[in-house]
Design an enzyme around this catalytic site. Structure first.
Site, PDB file in Angstrom:
ATOM      1  N   LYS A   1     -13.645  26.990  -1.751  1.00 42.69           N
ATOM      2  CA  LYS A   1     -15.134  27.483  -2.432  1.00 42.69           C
ATOM      3  C   LYS A   1     -14.989  28.836  -2.160  1.00 42.69           C
ATOM      4  O   LYS A   1     -15.178  29.676  -3.151  1.00 42.69           O
ATOM      5  CB  LYS A   1     -16.350  26.743  -1.835  1.00 42.69           C
ATOM      6  CG  LYS A   1     -16.013  25.471  -2.016  1.00 42.69           C
ATOM      7  CD  LYS A   1     -17.503  24.833  -1.762  1.00 42.69           C
ATOM      8  CE  LYS A   1     -17.776  24.915  -0.098  1.00 42.69           C
ATOM      9  NZ  LYS A   1     -16.929  24.205   0.824  1.00 42.69           N
TER      10      LYS A   1
ATOM     11  N   ARG B   1     -26.381  20.935   0.159  1.00 40.26           N
ATOM     12  CA  ARG B   1     -25.410  20.226   0.968  1.00 40.26           C
ATOM     13  C   ARG B   1     -26.049  18.672   1.120  1.00 40.26           C
ATOM     14  O   ARG B   1     -25.617  17.830   2.081  1.00 40.26           O
ATOM     15  CB  ARG B   1     -24.995  20.758   2.398  1.00 40.26           C
ATOM     16  CG  ARG B   1     -23.476  21.370   2.264  1.00 40.26           C
ATOM     17  CD  ARG B   1     -23.536  22.101   3.921  1.00 40.26           C
ATOM     18  NE  ARG B   1     -22.192  22.417   4.208  1.00 40.26           N
ATOM     19  CZ  ARG B   1     -21.369  23.241   4.113  1.00 40.26           C
ATOM     20  NH1 ARG B   1     -21.994  24.441   3.597  1.00 40.26           N
ATOM     21  NH2 ARG B   1     -20.240  23.353   4.929  1.00 40.26           N
TER      22      ARG B   1
ATOM     23  N   ARG C   1      -6.735  28.442   8.748  1.00 43.62           N
ATOM     24  CA  ARG C   1      -7.674  29.746   8.579  1.00 43.62           C
ATOM     25  C   ARG C   1      -8.276  29.806  10.099  1.00 43.62           C
ATOM     26  O   ARG C   1      -8.619  31.181  10.326  1.00 43.62           O
ATOM     27  CB  ARG C   1      -8.654  29.001   7.801  1.00 43.62           C
ATOM     28  CG  ARG C   1     -10.058  30.392   7.598  1.00 43.62           C
ATOM     29  CD  ARG C   1     -10.654  29.659   6.436  1.00 43.62           C
ATOM     30  NE  ARG C   1     -11.858  28.655   6.944  1.00 43.62           N
ATOM     31  CZ  ARG C   1     -12.922  28.054   6.248  1.00 43.62           C
ATOM     32  NH1 ARG C   1     -12.759  28.328   4.791  1.00 43.62           N
ATOM     33  NH2 ARG C   1     -13.526  27.038   6.657  1.00 43.62           N
TER      34      ARG C   1
ATOM     35  N   ARG D   1     -13.153  31.664  13.740  1.00 47.97           N
ATOM     36  CA  ARG D   1     -14.430  30.305  13.643  1.00 47.97           C
ATOM     37  C   ARG D   1     -13.860  29.426  14.638  1.00 47.97           C
ATOM     38  O   ARG D   1     -13.139  28.636  14.472  1.00 47.97           O
ATOM     39  CB  ARG D   1     -14.692  30.208  12.193  1.00 47.97           C
ATOM     40  CG  ARG D   1     -15.252  31.035  11.430  1.00 47.97           C
ATOM     41  CD  ARG D   1     -15.410  30.564   9.885  1.00 47.97           C
ATOM     42  NE  ARG D   1     -16.016  29.003  10.025  1.00 47.97           N
ATOM     43  CZ  ARG D   1     -16.297  28.668   8.598  1.00 47.97           C
ATOM     44  NH1 ARG D   1     -16.242  29.217   7.633  1.00 47.97           N
ATOM     45  NH2 ARG D   1     -17.080  27.460   8.480  1.00 47.97           N
TER      46      ARG D   1
ATOM     47  N   ARG E   1     -17.376  17.809  10.889  1.00 47.16           N
ATOM     48  CA  ARG E   1     -17.741  18.565   9.376  1.00 47.16           C
ATOM     49  C   ARG E   1     -17.481  17.677   8.423  1.00 47.16           C
ATOM     50  O   ARG E   1     -18.220  17.558   7.427  1.00 47.16           O
ATOM     51  CB  ARG E   1     -17.270  19.862   9.339  1.00 47.16           C
ATOM     52  CG  ARG E   1     -17.586  20.891  10.184  1.00 47.16           C
ATOM     53  CD  ARG E   1     -16.994  21.947  10.506  1.00 47.16           C
ATOM     54  NE  ARG E   1     -16.771  22.980   9.180  1.00 47.16           N
ATOM     55  CZ  ARG E   1     -15.851  23.724   8.918  1.00 47.16           C
ATOM     56  NH1 ARG E   1     -14.926  24.005  10.120  1.00 47.16           N
ATOM     57  NH2 ARG E   1     -15.659  24.549   7.935  1.00 47.16           N
TER      58      ARG E   1
HETATM   59  P1  AMP Z   1     -19.228  26.770   5.837  1.00 47.62           P
HETATM   60  O1  AMP Z   1     -19.231  28.132   5.962  1.00 47.62           O
HETATM   61  O2  AMP Z   1     -19.771  26.415   4.168  1.00 47.62           O
HETATM   62  O3  AMP Z   1     -17.958  25.821   6.027  1.00 47.62           O
HETATM   63  O4  AMP Z   1     -20.547  26.188   6.831  1.00 47.62           O
HETATM   64  C1  AMP Z   1     -20.381  26.350   8.094  1.00 47.62           C
HETATM   65  C2  AMP Z   1     -21.356  25.731   8.610  1.00 47.62           C
HETATM   66  O5  AMP Z   1     -22.663  26.383   8.399  1.00 47.62           O
HETATM   67  C3  AMP Z   1     -21.685  24.343   8.331  1.00 47.62           C
HETATM   68  O6  AMP Z   1     -21.015  23.312   9.284  1.00 47.62           O
HETATM   69  C4  AMP Z   1     -23.105  24.045   8.708  1.00 47.62           C
HETATM   70  O7  AMP Z   1     -23.431  23.964  10.180  1.00 47.62           O
HETATM   71  C5  AMP Z   1     -23.877  25.263   8.407  1.00 47.62           C
HETATM   72  N1  AMP Z   1     -24.118  25.282   6.853  1.00 47.62           N
HETATM   73  C6  AMP Z   1     -23.801  26.098   5.774  1.00 47.62           C
HETATM   74  N2  AMP Z   1     -24.552  25.908   4.626  1.00 47.62           N
HETATM   75  C7  AMP Z   1     -25.161  24.638   5.108  1.00 47.62           C
HETATM   76  C8  AMP Z   1     -26.294  23.949   4.445  1.00 47.62           C
HETATM   77  N3  AMP Z   1     -26.237  24.197   2.867  1.00 47.62           N
HETATM   78  N4  AMP Z   1     -26.937  23.092   4.788  1.00 47.62           N
HETATM   79  C9  AMP Z   1     -26.795  22.749   6.388  1.00 47.62           C
HETATM   80  N5  AMP Z   1     -26.153  23.569   7.007  1.00 47.62           N
HETATM   81  C10 AMP Z   1     -25.144  24.366   6.409  1.00 47.62           C
END
Ligand code: AMP
Length: 195
Positions: free
Chosen positions: A14, A89, A128, A134, A146
């Protein structure tokens, strides 16, 4: 406004695709994960709150996430539209987003989902993790959690947007350029009917 939800499990691509699409369509890219990471790095109150959830691969609570998203949108008053990456989400986030945009006489034009099999996702995330730094990309237990969060809380959003005739699945396996081209095809079609 043309607002797009870029959807898919962790590692689907994404963020990578949003970088290309935002330039091509002159949209503002909001990645909630990136905003949280920025806040963690800068040790803000929001960052401190989000950290323990993110470190374990759990979702940050809806209320916190929704308020943050709204603030990000409102910071960009001149935007022609947004690419939402990693948001919504949960069903509650999706409902809040619809209401929020409706107040602005706007809407989600479409949810475009990058579809990638899970074994490939794990491989991509671990790769990654070698460069992203991360911690949630480096530990397979966190990665699996996740996915489990995705399956139990996020995957249902496919149905949420399908009911509104706004769901578009795209095969997310292949070269970055080929996938971008497929996404552009979908977005160009969306442009015909969106506000
Ligand atoms: P991402 O960078 O999209 O993979 O998000 C990394 C982490 O950020 C996720 O595992 C969640 O802990 C948190 N996070 C990101 N977006 C959301 C969301 N819309 N709702 C809840 N937690 C989020």
């Amino acid at each position: 406004m043309k607002n797009i939800v870029l959807f898919g499990p962790p590692g689907a691509g994404k963020g990578t695709q949003a970088e290309f699409l935002k330039t091509k369509y002159d949209l503002i890219h909001i990645s909630t994960g990136d905003v949280f990471r920025y806040n963690i790095k800068n040790e803000t109150e929001l960052g401190l709150l989000a950290k323990s959830y993110m470190d374990n691969g759990n979702l940050v609570p809806d209320e916190v996430t929704i308020d943050m998203l709204k603030a990000e949108v409102d910071r960009n008053t001149a935007a022609k539209g947004f690419i939402f990456d990693g948001f919504p989400r949960t069903e509650s986030q999706a409902e809040s987003l619809d209401l929020f945009l409706a107040h602005k006489h706007s809407e989600i034009a479409g949810m475009i989902a990058l579809e990638v099999p899970e074994n490939l996702l794990v491989e991509r995330l671990l790769n990654r993790g070698k460069t992203s730094g991360r911690s949630d990309d480096q530990d397979e237990v966190k990665i699996r959690n996740r996915f489990s969060e995705y399956e139990s809380k996020t995957a249902i959003l496919k149905n949420y947007y399908q009911i509104q005739n706004k769901y578009f699945g795209v095969d997310g396996v292949g070269s970055i350029e080929d996938i971008t081209a497929k996404l552009e095809k979908v977005i160009n079609r969306l442009g015909k009917s969106s506000k």
